[in-house]
Every structure is written in C-alpha cells, then in structure tokens.
Design a protein around this motif. Structure first.
Motif, mmCIF file in Angstrom:
data_model
loop_
_atom_site.group_PDB
_atom_site.id
_atom_site.type_symbol
_atom_site.label_atom_id
_atom_site.label_comp_id
_atom_site.label_asym_id
_atom_site.label_seq_id
_atom_site.Cartn_x
_atom_site.Cartn_y
_atom_site.Cartn_z
ATOM 1 N N LYS A 16 4.049 5.659 8.517
ATOM 2 C CA LYS A 16 4.052 4.308 7.958
ATOM 3 C C LYS A 16 3.640 4.291 6.488
ATOM 4 O O LYS A 16 3.650 3.231 5.864
ATOM 5 N N SER A 17 3.282 5.427 5.930
ATOM 6 C CA SER A 17 2.844 5.508 4.537
ATOM 7 C C SER A 17 4.055 5.606 3.621
ATOM 8 O O SER A 17 4.832 6.560 3.698
ATOM 9 N N LEU A 18 4.212 4.617 2.763
ATOM 10 C CA LEU A 18 5.345 4.572 1.843
ATOM 11 C C LEU A 18 5.400 5.816 0.968
ATOM 12 O O LEU A 18 6.469 6.384 0.746
ATOM 13 N N GLU A 31 12.901 9.739 2.445
ATOM 14 C CA GLU A 31 13.279 9.032 3.668
ATOM 15 C C GLU A 31 13.138 7.522 3.526
ATOM 16 O O GLU A 31 13.300 6.793 4.489
ATOM 17 N N GLY A 32 12.817 7.064 2.338
ATOM 18 C CA GLY A 32 12.604 5.636 2.136
ATOM 19 C C GLY A 32 13.887 4.941 1.733
ATOM 20 O O GLY A 32 14.974 5.522 1.790
ATOM 21 N N TRP A 45 -2.944 15.479 4.596
ATOM 22 C CA TRP A 45 -4.038 14.695 4.014
ATOM 23 C C TRP A 45 -3.998 13.249 4.500
ATOM 24 O O TRP A 45 -5.026 12.695 4.900
ATOM 25 N N VAL A 46 -2.823 12.638 4.503
ATOM 26 C CA VAL A 46 -2.701 11.248 4.970
ATOM 27 C C VAL A 46 -3.053 11.173 6.457
ATOM 28 O O VAL A 46 -3.810 10.301 6.874
ATOM 29 N N LYS A 47 -2.546 12.106 7.245
ATOM 30 C CA LYS A 47 -2.815 12.119 8.690
ATOM 31 C C LYS A 47 -4.307 12.248 8.976
ATOM 32 O O LYS A 47 -4.824 11.662 9.919
ATOM 33 N N ALA A 48 -5.027 13.004 8.134
ATOM 34 C CA ALA A 48 -6.466 13.209 8.312
ATOM 35 C C ALA A 48 -7.292 12.038 7.790
ATOM 36 O O ALA A 48 -8.516 12.083 7.802
ATOM 37 N N PRO A 103 0.813 -1.212 0.000
ATOM 38 C CA PRO A 103 0.000 0.000 0.000
ATOM 39 C C PRO A 103 0.852 1.271 0.000
ATOM 40 O O PRO A 103 1.870 1.344 0.686
ATOM 41 N N ALA A 104 0.434 2.248 -0.789
ATOM 42 C CA ALA A 104 1.156 3.519 -0.863
ATOM 43 C C ALA A 104 0.832 4.385 0.343
ATOM 44 O O ALA A 104 1.678 5.163 0.787
#
Length: 138
Positions: free
Chosen positions: A88-90, A98-99, A125-128, A79-80
């Motif tokens: 934890k989001s790639l 940072e990957g 956006w990902v955090k929300a 998952p992206a």
C-alpha cells in the motif's frame, strides 16, 4: 519444532538466530526495524536516486524524502510510505514501476529503474515499520 530445539541447548538456539523466552521461541528482531538500517542502507539509495527531486530544497510533487516528517506527510498524492505495508506504500509501488503510468509516474522518471536489490532493501525497510531517525538529512 519445540522438541527439536530442546536438543540444541541455549548456545545452539542462539546460533540459529532465535532467542528463548519463558517456554517460547521467538525470532530475533528484524535488523530493518532500526534507525541504523535506514541510515546505512535505505538513505544512501534515496540520496543516489531520489534526493535530486525530493530532498534538500527540491520537493517535487510536494514530497520531501530527506526527513521523517516529510516522508510520513507525503506529497500531493498522499503519504509516500505506509509503515508495515509495502503493497500500500506509494513509494514502493513507484520504485517498482507498478504505480499509475502518469501521475505520479514511476520513479525515477527518466533514469533507469532502481536495482532489484535496492528495491528489496526499501521494501524490507517499509515492511519492518519504516523506522528512521527523526531527522535523517545528513
């Protein structure tokens, strides 16, 4: 805090960005938790920096960022996006550079790094919860 807010009254509390709920004070909903935030703020970043390789007919690494289904499915590396968890989001790790160094490599790979402001927008956006329309191709 409760005593301080009592002196403001309902209008003062609304101006501070708070809403009252039966004896409690709650923060107004994060604007990033709406499909409109994705459509107006996040999708343009993806279109500018990502869709050339991960949108339309191009799905490098098996990743399609142009649709909700593609985003949640992810690519060859899983998952992206992990909604609610940017660390934890790639996708977030890669745009921050940072990957892993090689596979998958930092994104975009050959262009300059995405601006810090754009990275912050995607992270917010990902955090929300990574809320987006079911089909955000257009």
């Amino acid at each position: 805090m409760r005593k301080l807010l009592v002196g403001f009254g309902v209008a003062g509390v609304a101006l501070l960005g708070w809403t009252l709920r039966v004896g409690t004070v709650q923060a107004a909903q994060d604007p990033a938790a709406s499909p409109q935030f994705y459509t107006t703020r996040v999708q343009p970043i993806f279109k500018e920096h990502c869709y050339r390789c991960h949108g339309g007919f191009n799905h490098r690494g098996g990743l399609n960022l142009a649709t909700k289904a593609g985003m949640m499915k992810g690519g060859h590396d899983g998952p992206a996006v992990i909604p609610g968890d940017p660390t934890k989001s790639l996708l977030v790790r890669l745009i921050r550079h940072e990957g892993p160094a090689k596979d998958p490599m930092p994104m975009p790979p050959k262009l300059p790094k995405i601006s810090d402001a754009d990275i912050a927008t995607v992270t917010q956006w990902v955090k929300a919860g990574a809320i987006m329309p079911d089909d955000a191709r257009r």
